[in-house]
Design a protein around this motif. Structure first.
Motif, PDB file in Angstrom:
ATOM      1  N   VAL A   1     -24.301 -96.767 -30.554  1.00 36.77           N
ATOM      2  CA  VAL A   1     -24.444 -95.144 -30.778  1.00 36.77           C
ATOM      3  C   VAL A   1     -26.537 -95.231 -29.647  1.00 36.77           C
ATOM      4  O   VAL A   1     -26.135 -94.608 -28.648  1.00 36.77           O
ATOM      5  CB  VAL A   1     -25.436 -95.245 -32.202  1.00 36.77           C
ATOM      6  CG1 VAL A   1     -26.481 -93.904 -31.908  1.00 36.77           C
ATOM      7  CG2 VAL A   1     -24.808 -95.021 -33.037  1.00 36.77           C
TER       8      VAL A   1
ATOM      9  N   SER B   1     -18.691-100.484 -25.742  1.00 35.13           N
ATOM     10  CA  SER B   1     -20.343 -99.418 -25.594  1.00 35.13           C
ATOM     11  C   SER B   1     -20.968-100.217 -24.774  1.00 35.13           C
ATOM     12  O   SER B   1     -21.024 -99.913 -23.620  1.00 35.13           O
ATOM     13  CB  SER B   1     -21.219 -99.790 -26.681  1.00 35.13           C
ATOM     14  OG  SER B   1     -21.422-100.309 -27.284  1.00 35.13           O
TER      15      SER B   1
ATOM     16  N   SER C   1     -24.163 -95.875 -26.324  1.00 34.84           N
ATOM     17  CA  SER C   1     -23.304 -94.734 -25.256  1.00 34.84           C
ATOM     18  C   SER C   1     -24.236 -93.304 -25.517  1.00 34.84           C
ATOM     19  O   SER C   1     -23.182 -93.147 -24.856  1.00 34.84           O
ATOM     20  CB  SER C   1     -22.474 -95.138 -26.041  1.00 34.84           C
ATOM     21  OG  SER C   1     -22.097 -94.718 -27.754  1.00 34.84           O
ATOM     22  N   ARG C   2     -25.442 -93.504 -26.013  1.00 35.93           N
ATOM     23  CA  ARG C   2     -26.346 -92.150 -26.456  1.00 35.93           C
ATOM     24  C   ARG C   2     -26.438 -92.137 -24.254  1.00 35.93           C
ATOM     25  O   ARG C   2     -27.058 -92.557 -23.896  1.00 35.93           O
ATOM     26  CB  ARG C   2     -27.754 -92.838 -27.018  1.00 35.93           C
ATOM     27  CG  ARG C   2     -28.104 -91.037 -27.035  1.00 35.93           C
ATOM     28  CD  ARG C   2     -28.788 -91.315 -28.114  1.00 35.93           C
ATOM     29  NE  ARG C   2     -30.125 -91.942 -27.508  1.00 35.93           N
ATOM     30  CZ  ARG C   2     -31.393 -91.511 -27.455  1.00 35.93           C
ATOM     31  NH1 ARG C   2     -31.237 -90.781 -27.550  1.00 35.93           N
ATOM     32  NH2 ARG C   2     -31.814 -93.056 -26.595  1.00 35.93           N
TER      33      ARG C   2
END
Lengths: 208, 101
Positions: free
Chosen positions: A163, B79, A166-167
């Motif tokens: 989280v 990611s 990738s924010r």
């Protein structure tokens, strides 16, 4: 029967693995990876690891490869790899040579060294009465309880990391200049009154 | 008729070799990641084979942990790749040279 399953599984594994490293399009590579997973599934079933075979398909084919495909589609990198410009000279022949050396080393080590110590089972017998899942669960929740709970922590950390990484970075209110805050508030105001006229003027500037 | 364990170990070694070669040959970051998955699966196959060979459930428990670690690794790795692509549209490992002096 055993041999037939083994040979079919081996053929699937080798075809899939060669497909992953030879095909140019990343989407095709991901699909060949699924093919390899099904080969591994057959070999697991053939060796009586029923639970792991099911988990293998659920986790790898169901989650990991889907995540790969999602990222490939999301980033739009399903175009072909540029083959022409090799930054590192002789990368390809050198890489194949090193891969062969690694393979020969593994096979040679397995020939010269002893695989089996002859010691009896430490964490419970695999054969005998009872299902595979029961024995695996029994071992997991007694002898391996601490590592099992640490995997829970590991998964939480991985989710938080995904989280955070990738924010998109958005400056918080404290970091914004007053002019930028005013601009943002006005854009929100206009969007709000455009969607519902009765809400116009509800988003007022805070009193000083 | 049972297949001897050696055949499974040879298959796993070949799969590991293919994965290692792919990791060195390919320059697309996502495909390199898939090659790491191939190598992890080769090791899983070895674990299951030794579990059957030694009549020890510990080998299968290890495969369970490898699966969990692989899932976490894929989440973090992808990611990182997404964050990297967002900064610049770079598909190959050669384009990642931000730390080069």
């Amino acid at each position: 029967m055993d041999w037939a399953v083994y040979l079919v599984g081996a053929a699937m594994i080798l075809t899939g693995a060669l497909g992953v490293i030879l095909l140019r399009n990343p989407v095709h590579c991901a699909l060949m990876l699924v093919f390899t997973m099904f080969g591994i599934f057959l070999e697991f079933i053939n060796q009586g690891a029923d639970f792991l075979a099911a988990v293998q398909i659920i986790v790898y084919a169901g989650a990991v490869v889907i995540l790969f495909l999602f990222v490939i589609m999301f980033l739009g990198v399903d175009r072909k790899e540029a083959i022409g410009a090799e930054r590192l000279r002789f990368q390809r022949p050198l890489a194949i040579l090193l891969g062969l050396v690694a393979l020969v080393e593994i096979l040679a080590l397995s020939r010269v060294d002893h695989w089996v110590s002859g010691a009896p089972a430490q964490s419970g017998a695999l054969k005998g009465a009872g299902s595979n899942v029961a024995k695996l669960g029994q071992s997991l929740y007694t002898g391996y309880l601490l590592p099992f709970e640490m995997t829970a922590a590991l998964l939480v950390i991985a989710v938080v990391a995904a989280v955070v990484m990738s924010r998109r970075h958005q400056p918080s209110a404290g970091e914004m200049s007053p002019a930028a805050q005013k601009e943002l508030r006005e854009s929100h105001q206009s969007a709000l009154s455009a969607s519902d006229p009765s809400l116009a003027g509800r988003l007022e500037a805070p009193s000083e | 008729m049972n297949v001897p364990s050696a055949w499974y170990l040879i298959l796993a070694a070949v799969l590991f070799g293919i994965g290692a070669t792919g990791l060195l040959v390919r320059r697309n970051v996502l495909v390199m990641f898939m090659c790491i998955e191939l190598m992890l699966n080769a090791v899983n196959l070895t674990f299951v084979t030794f579990a059957r060979m030694l009549n020890d459930v510990g080998g299968q428990v290890d495969v369970f942990f490898v699966l969990v670690v692989a899932a976490a690794e894929v989440v973090v790795g992808l990611s990182i790749i997404v964050a990297m692509f967002r900064r610049r549209a770079a598909a190959t490992a050669d384009d990642i040279h931000g730390l080069k002096g």
